[in-house]
Design an enzyme around this catalytic site. Structure first.
Site, mmCIF file in Angstrom:
data_model
loop_
_atom_site.group_PDB
_atom_site.id
_atom_site.type_symbol
_atom_site.label_atom_id
_atom_site.label_comp_id
_atom_site.label_asym_id
_atom_site.label_seq_id
_atom_site.Cartn_x
_atom_site.Cartn_y
_atom_site.Cartn_z
ATOM 1 N N ASP B 203 0.900 -1.153 0.000
ATOM 2 C CA ASP B 203 0.000 0.000 0.000
ATOM 3 C C ASP B 203 0.936 1.198 0.000
ATOM 4 O OD1 ASP B 203 -1.549 2.225 0.645
ATOM 5 O OD2 ASP B 203 -2.994 1.034 1.752
ATOM 6 N N HIS B 204 1.054 1.833 -1.167
ATOM 7 C CA HIS B 204 2.133 2.819 -1.301
ATOM 8 C C HIS B 204 1.994 3.989 -0.331
ATOM 9 C CE1 HIS B 204 -0.762 4.757 -4.049
ATOM 10 N NE2 HIS B 204 -0.172 5.856 -3.679
ATOM 11 N N HIS B 266 -5.991 2.880 1.627
ATOM 12 C CA HIS B 266 -5.203 4.065 2.002
ATOM 13 C C HIS B 266 -5.801 4.786 3.204
ATOM 14 C CE1 HIS B 266 -3.318 3.231 -1.705
ATOM 15 N NE2 HIS B 266 -4.046 3.988 -2.501
#
Lengths: 367, 514
Positions: B203-204, B266
């Protein structure tokens, strides 16, 4: 505009107020950087360096310079640093100029102008005088004292060791030459992450260090190359009690126990004076080598370890200018035990061949 | 020399150096795709420039498209030149980096191609000393995960996690399922082949410096934590706003929607980092244990509450930066009668000792007024208004800006200069850019390096993913069961539907002006 020292704070506040009206910029300053310019010709270079540093680390800078003269006085200039020409402000730029004996007043005035409750970093620009109590008085209230051992000679390794000892942990010593060595240390460390490679170190026989010489360099064993050796010897716990030196015009060798280290001056196109050209470690049939390529900012990193296959790697090492090195020293205003130990070891190695001090202070120097 | 000093690398002791992982082969499935070009190869190249790639490391692209090694290198050179944060391309580094790039073409469905891959990897091991260490990056749709994993296992390319001489790890991209059932099925599928410790779910957002700084701010300072609870916090707002539309990803968005694309991952990641208890150590499992506890403490939103506690929206035509922009239904590859949400707002609560009774308002959407990701912690009013004021004193707000202009701002009140005691809110701002200068590594660089080092702290764990879906799925189901929404309900370039404003105003609060 020349100001008296007690006008400086008011002037700086006025400049920030003007800026706040113009651009609404908030005042952010993280430390006070005091640059002591021992020779007036260095002033312009120092101003340029601190300006660049402040663009990346908002700070108050105090550049102190002194000149000969009979009028005993200190005057000041106060301006703001800007992130770019005409851009947003990023710090206070204060210059102190001492004439004649007013040089003695610089420590007190720099202290008075330091930001409250923020670290104070003293950058001593140029060579360290053999005996000058200005340095000692300046560093009393510092958190970090930054020097550049590359601008010094071998005997200064002793002085720096002594400074570390005398600081008793009150301030941290940082060295631009040491900061410049960080990438070399990183590349050396990479050789030995694997156990089989580490095992080869027990058979270490020879270390080769080749540097690009500085103009007029008299000694192939420069302070920076000796500092690098000091680190290697400290890490590997090699004996330093009886170093045996042999020296020629462009080379020097020192035998420490079973390990021979050879220093060599080797000019290389595009490499600034003092830059490392090659470092090699020989351990029996194993070899570990970092060597500049034709592209002066690229290195070939290679190792030959019996039974291990490792292709050579080309690694880019960006050219480190003075502002970048200074920023590295300011990143972490804490003591660096590794630097202190490496300096002490380097001094033990070079002591037999280092030049003598110009004269002895009363009571001698505690080295 | 005393050999005992060689039990660890003595040259690393006391040295402030970046970490360099052990040599490995990095295999990208879906190597001809957009993610590889835009993110993965530029990130790997930047790691090479930073001297963080291990010696001998190789990168093998695997995709359907027929290509020779040289063609792959040439295509990747173009991609790196275009998308790397470092420009221009460093020729010396590129030459060395390109020599590590290889390509294998073939269908994922054909086991023979994995035998071909295995032979290629063995050849690279022999040549480069990569010791059978493998990282598999699945830059492919989730529908391809199963076949890739099965064929990797069949080809003997997945090792026992207890094997200390070599490793095999897999990195996967979201979406990790569409709901709780599909996420659980995906996890079960992955676990048939890989042990949980070998799976790195990316999950960047967690690789962003500012999200990590939130941990540093909370647990590296003494002044915030004592206030970080229901006694002092009135409410929290989390906003993930984008000013762009679906940008050619209409097909994907029709399947996902904002809840699946942003909220489930996010936004809930931000919530977890904001609300978690201090972990006993900053290690992967300790941190993730605390994060998952937050999700487990989320008060479920029942079907009856969905109407009042959630808002969904879809943008219609509007204007952005003075130019007309189409509505969602007019975007390419989007159903002209689509009821997929491009905006979500929710009022959620965390039922635990620290946050009980503190509402958390979240909102996320596309084509909003501006791009902004922020967590704002709104503190309570002072208990007693000592100073005569016309109206209440503005409460203090701590705002953690994730993007853009990463930083932290504190709003508090100060006296306006003058004869009277007039108070006015003022702000203290800390900006990453102006304080530290330069730019840090991109999220993918940090996360790829962590995966190579075997550090999963910044990756989502299976129980975390499942817990997030356990909270979100009932909402999705209630929406699906209810009457079709009347979309579009907000114009592009605005802050979303009016119902989102009503959601927070019902509680006597308002969205922070961003």
């Amino acid at each position: 505009m020349r100001l008296s020292v007690d006008q400086v704070e008011r002037e700086v506040a006025r400049l920030w107020e003007e800026e706040a009206k113009r651009s609404g910029t908030a005042r952010v300053e993280l430390l006070t950087l005091v640059a002591l310019v021992s020779e007036p010709p260095l002033l312009e270079r120092v101003q340029a360096v601190v300006t660049e540093v402040v663009r990346r680390l908002p700070s108050r800078t105090i550049v102190a310079v002194w000149r000969e003269g009979t009028a005993v006085s200190i005057t000041a200039d106060a301006e703001l640093h800007h992130a770019s020409p005409g851009g947003l402000p990023c710090g206070d730029a204060i210059t102190l100029e001492a004439i004649g004996e007013a040089r003695e007043w610089l420590p007190g005035n720099a202290d008075r102008l330091a930001l409250s409750d923020m670290p104070v970093c003293i950058w001593w620009v140029g060579d360290l005088p053999d005996h000058d109590d200005l340095f000692d008085r300046m560093v009393v209230n510092a958190d970090v004292v930054i020097v550049n051992s590359q601008e010094m000679d071998l005997r200064d390794l002793g002085k720096l060791t002594s400074i570390c000892t005398r600081s008793r942990g009150r301030y941290a010593l940082a060295d631009l030459a040491w900061a410049r060595l960080r990438w070399v240390q990183d590349l050396v460390a990479r050789f030995f992450d694997d156990e089989p490679a580490r095992a080869c170190l027990t058979g270490l026989q020879r270390i080769d260090i080749a540097f690009s010489p500085r103009e007029g360099e008299k000694d192939a064993a420069s302070t920076r190359s000796c500092l690098l050796l000091g680190w290697l010897v400290h890490v590997l716990k090699l004996p330093t009690d009886a170093p045996q030196w042999r020296r020629g015009d462009t080379w020097a060798e020192v035998q420490l126990g079973n390990v021979l280290t050879r220093f060599e001056q080797r000019p290389h196109r595009g490499v600034r004076p003092g830059g490392l050209v090659r470092l090699a470690l020989e351990c029996g049939t194993a070899r570990f080598e970092i060597q500049r390529t034709e592209d002066p900012q690229a290195y070939q990193w290679s190792r030959e370890v019996p039974g291990m296959q490792t292709p050579a790697q080309i690694l880019r090492v960006l050219s480190l200018d003075e502002p970048t090195l200074l920023l590295r020293c300011l990143e972490r205003p804490k003591r660096d035990p590794l630097l202190e130990k490496s300096l002490a070891v380097a001094w033990r190695i070079v002591r037999p061949v280092a030049p003598r001090l110009s004269n002895q202070p009363p009571g001698g120097l505690d080295l | 020399m005393d050999p005992s000093i060689l039990s660890e690398n003595p040259f690393r002791l006391g040295l402030v150096t970046e970490r360099t992982p052990a040599p490995c082969v990095f295999v990208i499935f879906g190597a001809s795709g957009d993610l590889t070009r835009r993110k993965l190869l530029p990130a790997l190249y930047n790691l090479a420039v930073s001297r963080l790639l291990p010696p001998g490391m190789s990168i093998v692209g695997f995709a359907l498209t027929e290509m020779a090694d040289e063609e792959f290198r040439s295509s990747m050179r173009q991609a790196v030149g275009e998308f790397s944060r470092r420009k221009p391309l460093d020729e010396a580094v590129w030459k060395d980096f390109a020599s590590r790039l290889h390509y294998v073409s073939g269908k994922f469905e054909d086991p023979a191609n994995f035998v071909k891959l295995r032979d290629k990897l063995a050849e690279l091991d022999a040549r480069n000393g990569t010791r059978e260490n493998r990282i598999y990056y699945l830059a492919v749709p989730p529908s391809a995960f199963r076949i890739v994993n099965d064929n990797l296992a069949r080809a003997g390319l997945v090792y026992d996690p207890e094997d200390t001489t070599r490793y095999s790890r897999i990195i996967i991209e979201k979406p990790f399922g569409r709901d709780l059932a599909s996420a659980a099925a995906l996890t079960a599928d992955l676990h048939r082949v890989f042990h949980e410790g070998q799976i790195f779910r990316i999950d960047h957002y967690l690789g962003k410096e500012t999200v990590q700084n939130l941990v540093a701010m909370r647990f590296g300072n003494a002044i915030f934590e004592p206030l970080w609870n229901r006694n002092h916090i009135d409410h929290v707002q989390i906003t993930v706003a984008e000013d762009i539309g679906v940008e050619g990803r209409g097909k994907f968005y029709e399947e996902a929607g904002t809840t699946r694309d942003i909220v489930q991952n996010h936004l809930l990641q931000l919530l977890m980092v904001m609300a978690m208890e201090p972990p006993v150590a900053f290690t992967a499992d300790e941190v993730r244990d605390e994060k998952v506890k937050v999700l487990r403490a989320l008060k479920p939103i029942s079907a009856e509450e969905v109407e009042t506690l959630t808002v969904r929206g879809q943008y219609g035509p509007g204007n952005f930066a003075g130019k007309p922009v189409p509505g969602y239904r007019q975007e390419p590859n989007v159903d002209p009668a689509s009821i997929v949400e491009t905006f979500v707002a929710m009022r959620i609560e965390i039922d635990n000792w620290r946050f009980a009774g503190v509402p958390i308002y979240i909102r996320a959407g596309k084509r909003l007024t501006k791009r902004m990701t922020e967590i704002s912690v709104h503190f309570k009013q002072v208990p007693h208004v000592l100073l005569a004021q016309p109206g209440p004193v503005d409460p203090d707000v701590l705002a953690i800006r994730i993007q853009p202009d990463e930083g932290i701002g504190l709003r508090f009140v100060a006296k306006v200069p003058g004869q009277t005691m007039t108070l006015r809110p003022v702000t203290m701002d800390f900006r990453y850019g102006s304080t530290f200068g330069g730019s840090g590594p991109e999220a993918y660089e940090r996360l790829i390096l962590d995966a190579m080092l075997g550090d999963p702290t910044l990756f989502a764990r299976a129980d975390e993913v499942n817990a997030a879906w356990r909270f979100i799925t009932p909402v999705l189901e209630a929406w699906a069961r209810g009457p079709a929404p009347r979309f579009p309900n907000y114009a592009a370039g605005t802050w979303g539907p009016t119902q989102a404003t009503a959601l927070i105003e019902r509680d006597g609060r308002s969205w922070r002006r961003l």
